[in-house]
Write a protein that holds these residues in place. Structure first.
Motif, PDB file in Angstrom:
ATOM      1  N   HIS B  16      20.155  -0.141  51.055  1.00  0.00           N
ATOM      2  CA  HIS B  16      21.392  -0.018  50.258  1.00  0.00           C
ATOM      3  C   HIS B  16      21.087   0.315  48.802  1.00  0.00           C
ATOM      4  O   HIS B  16      21.665  -0.269  47.885  1.00  0.00           O
ATOM      5  CB  HIS B  16      22.220  -1.297  50.340  1.00  0.00           C
ATOM      6  N   GLY B  17      20.138   1.188  48.583  1.00  0.00           N
ATOM      7  CA  GLY B  17      19.826   1.632  47.224  1.00  0.00           C
ATOM      8  C   GLY B  17      18.905   0.707  46.448  1.00  0.00           C
ATOM      9  O   GLY B  17      18.491   1.031  45.343  1.00  0.00           O
ATOM     10  N   ASN B  18      18.576  -0.468  47.029  1.00  0.00           N
ATOM     11  CA  ASN B  18      17.674  -1.389  46.324  1.00  0.00           C
ATOM     12  C   ASN B  18      16.275  -1.265  46.890  1.00  0.00           C
ATOM     13  O   ASN B  18      16.085  -1.377  48.107  1.00  0.00           O
ATOM     14  CB  ASN B  18      18.141  -2.848  46.498  1.00  0.00           C
TER      15      ASN B  18
END
Lengths: 254, 250
Positions: B16-18
């Motif tokens: 999730h983009g992390n």
């Protein structure tokens, strides 16, 4: 043959928690049959015309679950309600339900034509053969997808195949028990077998045996007592499930 | 020249983009016994899953026995024990033998039929994990420890060259844990099996592993235990007590 097919596939579906996929695809079949009837397909061609739509919907369930990152049951719910809505819409456009659509909803084994029996037999043998050939991969994926993947099993391919086989089975079974009751034929023999089986192989064989007994004795009882065939088959299946459950409890209490 | 069982080069993975893993570069040499430790959420399990192809990194490359992971197919050489097998459906009807035998699928071609050689391999794996007597019992009826040993037997059934174990001892009682570690040590020393195992048990890792990989989204330390225990840099990173906890039983 239909009984064997539903019961064998049912074990994989129940253990994968995909029991209701049969119900969802049956609803799609309703829409597909309505579409086929609207275009004037008759008898055996109605089922054949429904197959591509149901296969496409099965693919849709897989893709919606994957791409929208939602659980399988929600994806089944979306496609299933769309199927029913399509059926109702088309039936309305055609000027109301006709007797053909009714026989698909509740099943009428006595109305099955010779061509339908032949096509059902060929397709059923094909599906059973695919299950037999991919048995170990199906078992591996059913047990644990990640472990299966690290053993070289193409999990996505096996999942797609399982859903496609189910879609085909649902179309084949609709004339026997009817769209409304197909999922019971997928679930009941399998859950009965899972009460008693002491290995995976036994679970499949027992499920197939219980499915055949349910359908054969259901047809016989419905003929004898002048009852609707599909519903009678389901009642017999349920009685067998109750007996299996009791047998398991008895065995556990010993 | 030593052969690398696993090579990681600039590996990065995000969820999730992390970023969960950032620029991981290291080689696991064949025959190594590597313990992977780190705090919760440090990417330990994710790293194992990337190596196995279960997670797709957004950058970097992985090779297994010199073959790029994307084209790697020889899964016989790798045994895997995942985390979280306690979630197994208790009414799953497969026997211990059936489950262990599934590990042999990696050596099969379509239509993947089992034969007597597979039965012999299953017998050996069951014997190795001391579970020959429960071969016909249903896996769902077993305790967590016996299930863990069943899945380990499955991982060992092909006598793999690389064992990837994600928290393998969580469900084991102390005696079984000791015997499990002894088995791993025997496999590593006598058969040359490369062991890569994730654990939270920093205090005991030094007893078994020859190398330590400390992960916290990136590699904090990778090397021999001796180096780790003597490194002033590591003392400042972990504090004297933390470093002592990891080193004191080694």
């Amino acid at each position: 043959m239909i009984a064997a097919l539903c019961s064998a596939l049912g074990v994989f579906l129940v253990l994968r928690r995909l029991s209701l996929i049969g119900d969802g695809l049956a609803h799609v079949t309703f829409g597909s049959v309505a579409l086929a009837l609207l275009f004037g397909f008759q008898s055996v061609y109605t089922s054949l015309a429904a197959i591509p739509c149901v296969l496409l919907s099965a693919f849709g369930i897989l893709k919606i679950a994957e791409k929208a990152k939602i659980y399988g049951d929600a994806a089944i719910g979306i496609v299933s309600s769309l199927g029913i809505a399509t059926g109702i819409m088309l039936a309305s456009l055609a000027g109301g339900f006709n007797v053909d659509l009714f026989s698909y909803l509740f099943g009428n084994i006595l109305s099955i034509s010779r061509e339908e029996v032949l096509i059902t037999a060929v397709l059923s043998i094909t599906v059973l053969l695919v299950i037999a050939l991919c048995y170990n991969d199906l078992l591996a994926v059913t047990f644990d997808e990640e472990l299966a993947a690290t053993s070289g099993t193409r999990v996505e391919r096996i999942n797609t195949m399982l859903v496609f086989l189910t879609a085909l089975t649902v179309v084949l079974a609709m004339k026997v028990v009817g769209i409304m009751l197909i999922s019971a034929l997928l679930i009941l023999p399998a859950t009965s077998a899972l009460q008693l089986a002491r290995s995976f192989r036994t679970a499949i064989l027992l499920s197939v045996a219980l499915g055949i007994v349910s359908v054969a004795s259901g047809i016989f009882a419905s003929f004898l007592l002048n009852l609707p065939t599909g519903a009678t088959i389901i009642f017999v299946s349920f009685l067998l499930f109750a007996a299996s459950f009791l047998a398991k409890r008895l065995r556990a209490s010993r | 020249m030593p052969v690398n069982a696993v090579s990681l080069c600039g590996l990065s993975f995000a969820y999730h983009g992390n970023d969960v893993l950032k620029d991981i570069t290291c080689n696991i040499v064949a025959g190594d016994y590597v313990g992977i430790v780190g705090p919760n959420g440090s990417g330990k399990s994710t790293l194992m899953r990337c190596i196995l192809g279960l997670n797709r990194p957004y950058a970097g490359s992985i090779t297994l026995f010199g073959v790029p992971r994307e084209s790697y197919t020889d899964w016989r050489r790798i045994g895997y024990l995942p985390q979280g097998l306690q979630m197994l459906n208790p009414s799953f009807p497969a026997t211990v033998r059936e489950v262990v035998r599934l590990g042999r699928l990696s050596a099969k071609r379509f239509p993947k039929r089992f034969d007597k050689d597979d039965d012999t391999a299953v017998d050996k794996a069951l014997e190795l994990m001391a579970i020959s007597d429960i071969g016909n019992r249903l896996i769902g009826e077993l305790s967590g420890g016996l299930r863990q040993r069943t899945i380990l037997a499955r991982a060992l059934v092909n006598e793999p060259e690389l064992l990837i174990l994600d928290e393998p001892t969580t469900a084991l009682d102390p005696d079984t844990r000791e015997s499990f570690y002894a088995t791993l040590q025997d496999l590593n020393r006598n058969r040359g099996t490369t062991v890569l195992f994730v654990t939270h048990d920093s205090a005991t890792i030094g007893l078994y592993a020859s190398r330590l990989l400390y992960l916290d989204k990136k590699i904090v330390f990778y090397g021999d235990f001796g180096q780790f225990c003597e490194s002033a840099e590591m003392t400042s990173f972990f504090g004297r007590q933390g470093q002592h906890l990891i080193c004191h039983r080694h």
